[in-house]
Design a protein around this motif. Structure first.
Motif, mmCIF file in Angstrom:
data_model
loop_
_atom_site.group_PDB
_atom_site.id
_atom_site.type_symbol
_atom_site.label_atom_id
_atom_site.label_comp_id
_atom_site.label_asym_id
_atom_site.label_seq_id
_atom_site.Cartn_x
_atom_site.Cartn_y
_atom_site.Cartn_z
ATOM 1 N N PHE A 203 0.843 -1.195 0.000
ATOM 2 C CA PHE A 203 0.000 0.000 0.000
ATOM 3 C C PHE A 203 0.882 1.249 0.000
ATOM 4 O O PHE A 203 1.834 1.334 0.765
ATOM 5 C CB PHE A 203 -0.923 0.005 1.215
ATOM 6 C CG PHE A 203 -1.903 -1.125 1.228
ATOM 7 C CD1 PHE A 203 -2.977 -1.135 0.351
ATOM 8 C CD2 PHE A 203 -1.746 -2.193 2.108
ATOM 9 C CE1 PHE A 203 -3.890 -2.179 0.346
ATOM 10 C CE2 PHE A 203 -2.649 -3.244 2.116
ATOM 11 C CZ PHE A 203 -3.724 -3.236 1.231
ATOM 12 N N TYR A 207 -2.127 4.322 -4.040
ATOM 13 C CA TYR A 207 -2.626 2.963 -4.272
ATOM 14 C C TYR A 207 -4.111 2.960 -4.628
ATOM 15 O O TYR A 207 -4.542 2.330 -5.596
ATOM 16 C CB TYR A 207 -2.377 2.109 -3.027
ATOM 17 C CG TYR A 207 -2.849 0.677 -3.126
ATOM 18 C CD1 TYR A 207 -1.971 -0.332 -3.512
ATOM 19 C CD2 TYR A 207 -4.167 0.318 -2.816
ATOM 20 C CE1 TYR A 207 -2.393 -1.664 -3.589
ATOM 21 C CE2 TYR A 207 -4.595 -0.993 -2.896
ATOM 22 C CZ TYR A 207 -3.709 -1.979 -3.287
ATOM 23 O OH TYR A 207 -4.132 -3.282 -3.377
ATOM 24 N N CYS A 208 -4.920 3.664 -3.844
ATOM 25 C CA CYS A 208 -6.380 3.617 -4.008
ATOM 26 C C CYS A 208 -6.869 4.354 -5.250
ATOM 27 O O CYS A 208 -8.078 4.305 -5.567
ATOM 28 C CB CYS A 208 -7.065 4.180 -2.764
ATOM 29 S SG CYS A 208 -6.887 3.097 -1.325
ATOM 30 N N PHE A 231 2.630 -1.327 4.468
ATOM 31 C CA PHE A 231 2.172 0.061 4.376
ATOM 32 C C PHE A 231 3.393 0.953 4.137
ATOM 33 O O PHE A 231 4.154 1.246 5.053
ATOM 34 C CB PHE A 231 1.420 0.441 5.645
ATOM 35 C CG PHE A 231 0.211 -0.416 5.894
ATOM 36 C CD1 PHE A 231 -0.976 -0.173 5.226
ATOM 37 C CD2 PHE A 231 0.273 -1.498 6.781
ATOM 38 C CE1 PHE A 231 -2.091 -0.975 5.427
ATOM 39 C CE2 PHE A 231 -0.837 -2.309 6.991
ATOM 40 C CZ PHE A 231 -2.017 -2.049 6.310
ATOM 41 N N LEU A 239 -5.970 5.102 3.801
ATOM 42 C CA LEU A 239 -6.384 4.331 2.623
ATOM 43 C C LEU A 239 -7.907 4.308 2.538
ATOM 44 O O LEU A 239 -8.585 3.706 3.378
ATOM 45 C CB LEU A 239 -5.840 2.905 2.699
ATOM 46 C CG LEU A 239 -4.309 2.776 2.645
ATOM 47 C CD1 LEU A 239 -3.886 1.357 3.008
ATOM 48 C CD2 LEU A 239 -3.787 3.150 1.268
ATOM 49 N N LEU A 259 -10.406 -3.693 1.074
ATOM 50 C CA LEU A 259 -9.460 -2.768 1.691
ATOM 51 C C LEU A 259 -9.582 -2.786 3.211
ATOM 52 O O LEU A 259 -8.569 -2.783 3.925
ATOM 53 C CB LEU A 259 -9.694 -1.354 1.152
ATOM 54 C CG LEU A 259 -8.662 -0.297 1.539
ATOM 55 C CD1 LEU A 259 -7.271 -0.688 1.056
ATOM 56 C CD2 LEU A 259 -9.056 1.058 0.963
ATOM 57 N N LYS A 263 -6.677 -3.774 5.891
ATOM 58 C CA LYS A 263 -6.245 -2.807 6.909
ATOM 59 C C LYS A 263 -6.252 -3.415 8.306
ATOM 60 O O LYS A 263 -5.528 -2.956 9.186
ATOM 61 C CB LYS A 263 -7.146 -1.561 6.864
ATOM 62 C CG LYS A 263 -6.882 -0.681 5.652
ATOM 63 C CD LYS A 263 -8.033 0.252 5.336
ATOM 64 C CE LYS A 263 -8.254 1.298 6.387
ATOM 65 N NZ LYS A 263 -9.288 2.289 5.954
#
Length: 306
Positions: A203, A207-208, A231, A239, A259, A263
């Motif tokens: 990540f 990324y998103c 991360f 995120l 996601l 996380k």
């Protein structure tokens, strides 16, 4: 030396592979149930070897033919076990019992050999040769799939981790290393993810923003594979899947669920300005190896239970 052994099922004629697995009316009934289930018409050759060779589909993929081959083995092994039950344990001749066991045993064999944890029993029973199911039966093509945002990490942590794992003889997938011009993006990547044993999700700040990154992550979570989060220059709380107006609501929900799951999975964090590069690569490599060993042990345990 025993000669002219009478068939354990019919008790009337000499037992042979042709009689037991092809000619006997009880056996024929089992095959008919199987063909009806598969939705095909078939001529049962009296020679089991020829029968097996005919069971292959000349225009089908190797994966589909592996499924058909497993079904053939399931029927033959089921008949043999049933024969032993009737002969030695006073069991009752029952074609439906063998057919039911074919459902269970073949699905278990394929599940153990494949890398897909979302291959459900109801789907298998309802449509065993459905192309969408067969696409899930992908045997391991790599050990580790590295999910990352190329613009952030390809030239640093993702690329370095790929090189580190490759030196350790761990088969790793990184799109820039494993794909060539002309490869169909989704087909190639989806196959690699479903055919991997462990995923590494790197990540990063952007990324998103990537549909492909989120799609890959969602596919990992949906197939119930182990994912090791890293991360990189970003906190988990930062995120968030954003709606830019181009992605369907169903996909946004799919990405958000994946996601959130990632996380809340124990992972590694790294600050590219302050962190120790040798340490993060060592820790990430160690985590991959540990998870691969655990996945292999789980696979062996499952095979012992079959």
């Amino acid at each position: 030396m025993v000669e002219n052994l009478v068939c354990g099922l019919c008790g009337k004629v000499e037992e042979s592979s042709c009689h037991l697995f092809s000619v006997y009316e009880f056996t024929w009934r089992v095959w008919c149930l199987c063909f009806e289930w598969l939705g095909v018409s078939f001529v049962i050759h009296k020679d089991p070897l020829v029968n097996f060779q005919q069971f292959k589909l000349c225009l089908a993929s190797d994966v589909v033919n592996d499924v058909w081959g497993a079904i053939w083995v399931g029927v033959v092994s089921g008949i043999w076990r049933h024969r032993n039950s009737v002969t030695f344990d006073k069991g009752v001749v029952d074609a439906l019992e063998i057919f039911a066991l074919v459902h269970v045993n073949v699905r278990s064999w394929i599940f153990a050999k494949s890398c897909c944890n979302s291959f459900t029993y109801p789907n298998w029973v309802l449509n065993p040769v459905d192309s969408t199911l067969c696409r899930k039966l992908v045997y391991a093509v790599c050990d580790v799939f590295i999910n990352h945002r190329g613009i952030d990490t390809k030239r640093n942590i993702a690329g370095l981790l790929y090189n580190s794992l490759t030196r350790m003889e761990v088969r790793s997938f990184l799109d820039s290393m494993n794909m060539k011009p002309g490869d169909r993006l989704f087909d190639h990547i989806d196959r690699a993810i479903l055919g991997s044993k462990v995923g590494v999700a790197v990540f990063s700040p952007r990324y998103c923003e990537s549909y492909f990154c989120l799609h890959e992550l969602a596919l990992f979570m949906e197939s119930k594979k182990r994912v090791i989060p890293i991360f990189y220059d970003v906190k988990p709380s930062e995120l968030v899947v954003k709606d830019n107006g181009t992605c369907p609501a169903k996909e946004l929900q799919r990405f958000s669920l994946a996601l959130e799951e990632a996380k809340y999975t124990v992972g590694l964090t790294f600050d590219s300005l302050k962190g120790d590069w040798s340490e993060i690569l060592r820790d990430a490599s160690d985590a991959v190896i540990m998870n691969l060993l655990e996945v292999e042990e789980e696979r062996k345990t499952m095979k012992r239970k079959l």
